[in-house]
Design a protein around this motif. Structure first.
Motif, short mmCIF file in Angstrom:
data_model
loop_
_atom_site.label_atom_id
_atom_site.label_comp_id
_atom_site.label_asym_id
_atom_site.label_seq_id
_atom_site.Cartn_x
_atom_site.Cartn_y
_atom_site.Cartn_z
N SER A 203 51.90 35.21 -0.27
CA SER A 203 51.52 34.72 1.05
C SER A 203 50.20 33.95 0.99
O SER A 203 49.24 34.36 0.32
N VAL A 204 50.16 32.81 1.69
CA VAL A 204 48.96 31.97 1.75
C VAL A 204 48.57 31.82 3.22
O VAL A 204 49.37 31.40 4.05
N GLN A 205 47.33 32.18 3.54
CA GLN A 205 46.86 32.08 4.91
C GLN A 205 46.45 30.64 5.23
O GLN A 205 45.72 30.01 4.46
N MET A 206 46.95 30.13 6.35
CA MET A 206 46.60 28.78 6.79
C MET A 206 46.29 28.78 8.27
O MET A 206 46.83 29.59 9.03
N THR A 207 45.43 27.86 8.69
CA THR A 207 45.14 27.71 10.11
C THR A 207 46.32 27.01 10.79
O THR A 207 47.20 26.44 10.14
N ARG A 208 46.31 27.06 12.11
CA ARG A 208 47.38 26.41 12.88
C ARG A 208 47.48 24.93 12.55
O ARG A 208 48.57 24.40 12.36
N ARG A 209 46.34 24.25 12.45
CA ARG A 209 46.36 22.82 12.17
C ARG A 209 46.82 22.53 10.75
O ARG A 209 47.53 21.56 10.49
N GLU A 210 46.43 23.37 9.80
CA GLU A 210 46.88 23.20 8.41
C GLU A 210 48.39 23.37 8.32
O GLU A 210 49.06 22.62 7.61
N MET A 211 48.92 24.35 9.06
CA MET A 211 50.37 24.54 9.07
C MET A 211 51.08 23.35 9.71
O MET A 211 52.16 22.93 9.26
N ALA A 212 50.49 22.80 10.77
CA ALA A 212 51.09 21.64 11.42
C ALA A 212 51.14 20.45 10.47
O ALA A 212 52.15 19.73 10.40
N LEU A 213 50.07 20.25 9.71
CA LEU A 213 50.04 19.17 8.73
C LEU A 213 51.06 19.42 7.63
O LEU A 213 51.81 18.50 7.23
N LEU A 214 51.13 20.65 7.15
CA LEU A 214 52.10 20.98 6.10
C LEU A 214 53.53 20.77 6.60
O LEU A 214 54.36 20.20 5.88
N SER A 215 53.80 21.21 7.82
CA SER A 215 55.14 21.06 8.38
C SER A 215 55.54 19.59 8.47
O SER A 215 56.66 19.21 8.10
N LEU A 216 54.62 18.75 8.93
CA LEU A 216 54.89 17.32 9.06
C LEU A 216 55.14 16.69 7.69
O LEU A 216 56.09 15.90 7.52
N MET A 217 54.33 17.04 6.70
CA MET A 217 54.48 16.45 5.38
C MET A 217 55.74 16.97 4.68
O MET A 217 56.40 16.24 3.95
N LEU A 218 56.07 18.24 4.90
CA LEU A 218 57.31 18.79 4.33
C LEU A 218 58.54 18.11 4.92
O LEU A 218 59.51 17.83 4.21
N ALA A 219 58.50 17.86 6.23
CA ALA A 219 59.64 17.22 6.89
C ALA A 219 59.87 15.81 6.36
O ALA A 219 60.99 15.29 6.43
N HIS A 220 58.81 15.21 5.80
CA HIS A 220 58.92 13.84 5.27
C HIS A 220 58.50 13.81 3.80
O HIS A 220 57.96 12.80 3.34
N HIS A 221 58.75 14.91 3.07
CA HIS A 221 58.29 14.94 1.68
C HIS A 221 58.94 13.83 0.86
O HIS A 221 60.08 13.45 1.09
N GLY A 222 58.15 13.28 -0.04
CA GLY A 222 58.62 12.16 -0.84
C GLY A 222 58.31 10.82 -0.20
O GLY A 222 58.41 9.78 -0.85
N GLN A 223 57.89 10.84 1.07
CA GLN A 223 57.54 9.61 1.77
C GLN A 223 56.03 9.50 1.89
O GLN A 223 55.33 10.51 2.03
#
Length: 224
Positions: free
Chosen positions: A147-167
């Motif tokens: 488990s890795v602890q992340m802030t709400r904004r860090e998770m939002a950034l990760l979610s966005l980049m994962l949704a468009h990974h490779g782009q």
């Protein structure tokens, strides 16, 4: 992810905005069709939450206009009408889902996640890349099972980049996905700070954030 909420009842709109903000969505609130048109003229959205009954018209007219223009943005309709005919008409006009007022804010959040999953072709709320696993509904991040602890904004950034990974995503695109209009005091350079923070959280994993100078950032998994 950026969401436009079109709702004229102030307490309902603010409650939705606060709930989705806590969930990591960047939200803008429009109280009328005119306000919604102005927002849509300058900003692209990942989803729209649209009330049917608005002070200056019917939300279904906005929906029809979007679909006539070829917009495929997911739209979730809100209605106080229990009449099945009204709900069927909204779906036939191109709405992707609807909720009848009063509704539970947790259900609204869950339904939005479903719409966004459809857009990215996922079957559930879990996004996996390399040894990284992100569960959007549980707000849990794991790297190689840890488990890795992340802030709400860090998770939002990760979610966005994962949704468009490779782009490659520009700083402006990332900014739009993380901040609403009322955060105008925040500049796009803030993205560099959040990317740096996220890089630290991903250190040691097989997932890396690449910097493409003049273009933006790309999330990718290393081979092996």
């Amino acid at each position: 992810m950026r969401v436009l909420i079109v709702e004229d009842t102030r307490d309902v709109g603010e409650a939705v905005l606060a709930s989705l903000d806590r969930a990591g969505f960047a939200c803008d609130l429009a109280a009328t069709l005119d306000d919604a048109d102005e927002a849509l003229a300058v900003q692209a959205y990942d989803a729209i939450v649209l009330d049917i009954n608005l002070p200056d018209g019917d939300g279904r007219d906005l929906l029809k206009g979007l679909r006539r223009k070829g917009s495929q943005t997911p739209v979730l309709m809100l209605t106080a009408e229990f009449d099945v005919t009204a709900r069927v008409e909204a779906l036939d006009l191109g709405a992707d889902d609807y909720l009848v007022k009063p509704f539970d804010l947790r259900e609204l959040e869950a339904r939005l996640r479903v719409l966004l999953r459809r857009e990215t072709g996922r079957a559930d709320n879990t996004m996996i890349l390399g040894d990284l696993r992100f569960d959007a509904s549980a707000k849990a991040v794991r790297i190689a099972g840890v488990s890795v602890q992340m802030t709400r904004r860090e998770m939002a950034l990760l979610s966005l980049m994962l949704a468009h990974h490779g782009q490659i995503l520009s700083k402006e695109r990332l900014f739009d996905g993380l901040f609403s209009f009322d955060r105008s005091e925040v500049g796009t350079n803030t993205i560099e700070l959040y990317v740096a923070r996220l890089r630290k959280k991903l250190a040691g994993s097989r997932v890396k954030i690449e910097t493409h100078r003049g273009l933006g950032y790309r999330l990718a998994a290393e081979n092996g």
